[in-house]
Design an enzyme around this catalytic site. Structure first.
Site, PDB file in Angstrom:
ATOM      1  N   SER A   7       0.860  -1.177   0.000  1.00 23.09           N
ATOM      2  CA  SER A   7       0.000   0.000   0.000  1.00 23.09           C
ATOM      3  C   SER A   7       0.898   1.228   0.000  1.00 23.09           C
ATOM      4  O   SER A   7       2.060   1.152   0.419  1.00 23.09           O
ATOM      5  CB  SER A   7      -0.876   0.005   1.254  1.00 23.09           C
ATOM      6  OG  SER A   7      -1.555   1.230   1.403  1.00 23.09           O
ATOM      7  N   TYR A  20      -2.409  -0.846  10.107  1.00 24.23           N
ATOM      8  CA  TYR A  20      -2.387  -1.147   8.675  1.00 24.23           C
ATOM      9  C   TYR A  20      -1.044  -0.732   8.076  1.00 24.23           C
ATOM     10  O   TYR A  20      -0.425  -1.493   7.330  1.00 24.23           O
ATOM     11  CB  TYR A  20      -3.551  -0.426   7.992  1.00 24.23           C
ATOM     12  CG  TYR A  20      -3.653  -0.710   6.511  1.00 24.23           C
ATOM     13  CD1 TYR A  20      -4.250  -1.872   6.064  1.00 24.23           C
ATOM     14  CD2 TYR A  20      -3.159   0.187   5.571  1.00 24.23           C
ATOM     15  CE1 TYR A  20      -4.354  -2.145   4.707  1.00 24.23           C
ATOM     16  CE2 TYR A  20      -3.260  -0.069   4.213  1.00 24.23           C
ATOM     17  CZ  TYR A  20      -3.852  -1.230   3.787  1.00 24.23           C
ATOM     18  OH  TYR A  20      -3.954  -1.499   2.450  1.00 24.23           O
ATOM     19  N   LYS A  24       1.892  -3.164   6.249  1.00 19.79           N
ATOM     20  CA  LYS A  24       2.335  -2.916   4.875  1.00 19.79           C
ATOM     21  C   LYS A  24       3.822  -2.569   4.809  1.00 19.79           C
ATOM     22  O   LYS A  24       4.495  -2.908   3.847  1.00 19.79           O
ATOM     23  CB  LYS A  24       1.479  -1.836   4.218  1.00 19.79           C
ATOM     24  CG  LYS A  24       0.012  -2.257   4.085  1.00 19.79           C
ATOM     25  CD  LYS A  24      -0.142  -3.599   3.381  1.00 19.79           C
ATOM     26  CE  LYS A  24      -1.588  -3.999   3.248  1.00 19.79           C
ATOM     27  NZ  LYS A  24      -1.763  -5.250   2.509  1.00 19.79           N
TER      28      LYS A  24
END
Length: 97
Positions: A7, A20, A24
């Site tokens: 991401s 998150y 990533k």
């Protein structure tokens, strides 16, 4: 070819999505480490899919989600790009836009 989904938040950070971002960042590191370990002819890349209208996006950025491509629309554009990747891309952090 190993394609690990990352991401843009794996290459930067944002306060409200720290877990998150962390996961990533790990994908980015794993992809680069694999690239260093792989023999010639194999490749590992970290691929950011770009912004897609998903449940997560709707929870984080509800104002922009409806203007983003659906997962199905994204796949139609991304699959040919992914299939074009090869050993020359080994270790790269790439984006599908």
């Amino acid at each position: 070819m190993v394609v690990n989904f990352s991401s843009e938040w794996g290459r930067s950070a944002s306060a409200d999505v720290a877990p998150y971002c962390t996961s990533k960042w790990a994908i980015e590191g794993l992809s680069r480490a694999l690239a260093d370990d792989f023999p010639d002819g194999l490749a590992s890349v970290a691929l950011s899919p770009g912004v897609i209208d998903t449940e997560m996006l709707r929870s984080c950025l509800p104002a922009i989600a409806p203007s983003c491509p659906s997962p199905e629309q994204w796949a139609e554009a991304a699959v040919p790009y992914i299939l074009s990747l090869g050993p020359d891309h080994n270790g790269a952090s790439l984006s599908v836009q």
